[in-house]
Scaffold this motif. Structure first.
Motif, PDB file in Angstrom:
ATOM      1  N   ASP A 119       0.723  -1.150   0.028  1.00  0.00           N
ATOM      2  CA  ASP A 119      -0.201   0.085   0.068  1.00  0.00           C
ATOM      3  C   ASP A 119       0.857   1.149   0.020  1.00  0.00           C
ATOM      4  N   PHE A 120       1.122   1.972  -1.080  1.00  0.00           N
ATOM      5  CA  PHE A 120       1.898   3.085  -1.155  1.00  0.00           C
ATOM      6  C   PHE A 120       1.176   4.404  -0.275  1.00  0.00           C
ATOM      7  N   GLY A 121      -0.127   4.303  -0.008  1.00  0.00           N
ATOM      8  CA  GLY A 121      -0.423   5.388   0.751  1.00  0.00           C
ATOM      9  C   GLY A 121      -0.104   5.107   2.019  1.00  0.00           C
ATOM     10  N   ASP A 122       0.003   3.929   2.680  1.00  0.00           N
ATOM     11  CA  ASP A 122       0.463   3.684   3.747  1.00  0.00           C
ATOM     12  C   ASP A 122       1.910   4.139   3.909  1.00  0.00           C
TER      13      ASP A 122
ATOM     14  N   PRO B 110       7.543   0.807 -13.121  1.00  0.00           N
ATOM     15  CA  PRO B 110       8.968   0.198 -12.737  1.00  0.00           C
ATOM     16  C   PRO B 110      10.396   0.966 -12.833  1.00  0.00           C
ATOM     17  N   ALA B 111      10.211   1.858 -13.585  1.00  0.00           N
ATOM     18  CA  ALA B 111      11.322   2.896 -13.730  1.00  0.00           C
ATOM     19  C   ALA B 111      11.515   3.661 -12.527  1.00  0.00           C
TER      20      ALA B 111
ATOM     21  N   LYS C 194       5.126  11.794  -7.288  1.00  0.00           N
ATOM     22  CA  LYS C 194       5.026  12.302  -8.607  1.00  0.00           C
ATOM     23  C   LYS C 194       4.867  11.015  -9.584  1.00  0.00           C
ATOM     24  N   GLY C 195       5.298   9.734  -9.040  1.00  0.00           N
ATOM     25  CA  GLY C 195       5.220   8.295  -9.974  1.00  0.00           C
ATOM     26  C   GLY C 195       3.952   7.619 -10.049  1.00  0.00           C
ATOM     27  N   LEU C 196       3.333   8.027  -8.677  1.00  0.00           N
ATOM     28  CA  LEU C 196       2.238   7.032  -8.470  1.00  0.00           C
ATOM     29  C   LEU C 196       1.016   7.066  -9.620  1.00  0.00           C
ATOM     30  N   VAL C 197       0.352   6.110  -9.937  1.00  0.00           N
ATOM     31  CA  VAL C 197      -0.470   6.081 -10.895  1.00  0.00           C
ATOM     32  C   VAL C 197      -1.971   5.494 -10.415  1.00  0.00           C
ATOM     33  N   GLY C 198      -2.657   6.213 -10.328  1.00  0.00           N
ATOM     34  CA  GLY C 198      -4.116   5.825  -9.554  1.00  0.00           C
ATOM     35  C   GLY C 198      -3.543   5.604  -8.051  1.00  0.00           C
ATOM     36  N   ASP C 199      -4.265   4.830  -7.358  1.00  0.00           N
ATOM     37  CA  ASP C 199      -4.155   4.632  -6.100  1.00  0.00           C
ATOM     38  C   ASP C 199      -3.076   3.935  -5.496  1.00  0.00           C
TER      39      ASP C 199
ATOM     40  N   ARG D 107      13.237  12.698  -0.702  1.00  0.00           N
ATOM     41  CA  ARG D 107      13.457  12.188  -2.270  1.00  0.00           C
ATOM     42  C   ARG D 107      12.632  11.003  -2.339  1.00  0.00           C
ATOM     43  N   MET D 108      12.605  10.148  -1.607  1.00  0.00           N
ATOM     44  CA  MET D 108      11.580   8.870  -1.561  1.00  0.00           C
ATOM     45  C   MET D 108      10.247   9.338  -1.827  1.00  0.00           C
TER      46      MET D 108
END
Length: 291
Positions: free
Chosen positions: A189-192, A257-258, A247-252, A240-241
């Motif tokens: 979960d990138f939100g977490d 990969p890059a 910036k890179g997150l697509v959708g939720d 930085r992370m």
């Protein structure tokens, strides 16, 4: 002279308060400004003879006016940082609410920032903390009262001499979590992850974080240059992370990969540097990345 000693003490204490509040607000603790409002009200009343009180009215709060002296027709807006945008918004809402009919002057007061703005009309004054805390012209008794009041507001617990070692242990415990241990391939979960990164950044900059009971100390309070340097490194890499993921997150919950590779590169460098520092300074925590 007693007056000189008090003036130096007032300047030192004011600097500590300003640094603390700006660090908190920059880290997302916006309630710090409320304490600043109380402090400024008392100081302005003490040094200028005003009778400011909190507005506590819905219409005034919506206009972002924090304090007023209705007898002298004075309104005051308190903010941590004075920006042109803040001045513009305050003046616009002030006029939209027709508060210029009730007040003759509007003072926008803050710790630091711009000194002039094209949005500040002739009845609007932009004032820095250093100005309202000017000791010029104050009597000895006023200096003593001001010094005492500032002393009560200085967050001494944030500047205590807790060891660098103990505080860094708290930082390590905040770092040693899934947001850092999990590579992008196993992150659920990138939100977490972003919320956890925010907590880490708060802990390393101001020594506390929302949702975490343990406390450390502010980055600037570390006595050792080596520890300060390490704390600053962690702050920069976590930043930085965070920027890469946002910036890179697509959708939720999809990270290309890059972008993921770049995030993991920062993660691995951060973990390696923290682990080497921990070993060199006698800390037992070692962070292990799960790939």
């Amino acid at each position: 002279m007693r007056e000189t000693d008090l003036a130096v003490s007032i300047a030192d204490r004011a600097g500590a308060i300003g640094h603390h509040v700006l660090s908190l607000t920059d880290s997302g603790f916006n309630d710090a400004a409320k304490g600043l409002e109380t402090l400024y009200r008392e100081i302005l009343n003490m040094t200028r003879g005003w009778a400011l009180t909190s507005t506590n009215f819905e219409t005034l709060n919506s206009a972002a006016i924090d304090l007023h002296d209705t007898g002298r027709r004075i309104a005051v807006q308190v903010t941590a940082r004075l920006t042109s945008r803040k001045v513009k918004k305050t003046v616009e809402v002030f006029l939209a609410k027709k508060l210029d009919r009730k007040y003759d002057t509007l003072h926008i007061v803050g710790i630091e920032g711009i000194r002039q703005s094209k949005h500040a009309l002739k009845w609007v004054t932009i004032t820095h903390q250093e100005s309202i805390l000017s000791t010029a012209g104050l009597t000895l008794r006023q200096l003593e009262k001001l010094d005492e009041r500032l002393g009560e507001s200085v967050p001494w617990t944030q500047f205590t001499q807790r060891s660098d070692f103990a505080c860094f242990e708290v930082v390590l415990s905040t770092l040693n979590r899934d947001a850092i241990r999990h590579s992008v391939a196993v992150e659920a979960d990138f939100g977490d992850m972003l919320r956890a990164l925010r907590q880490i950044k708060q802990m390393v900059t101001v020594g506390k974080a929302e949702g975490i009971q343990a406390t450390a100390k502010a980055a600037s309070a570390y006595a050792s240059f080596a520890y300060r340097e390490q704390i600053e490194m962690i702050d920069e890499e976590i930043g930085r992370m965070t920027r890469l993921v946002r910036k890179g997150l697509v959708g939720d919950n999809l990270l290309p990969p890059a972008i993921g590779k770049n995030v993991d590169g920062v993660r691995e460098s951060l973990v390696d540097r923290v682990n080497r520092f921990s070993e060199a300074h006698g800390h037992h925590t070692r962070i292990q990345i799960q790939r």
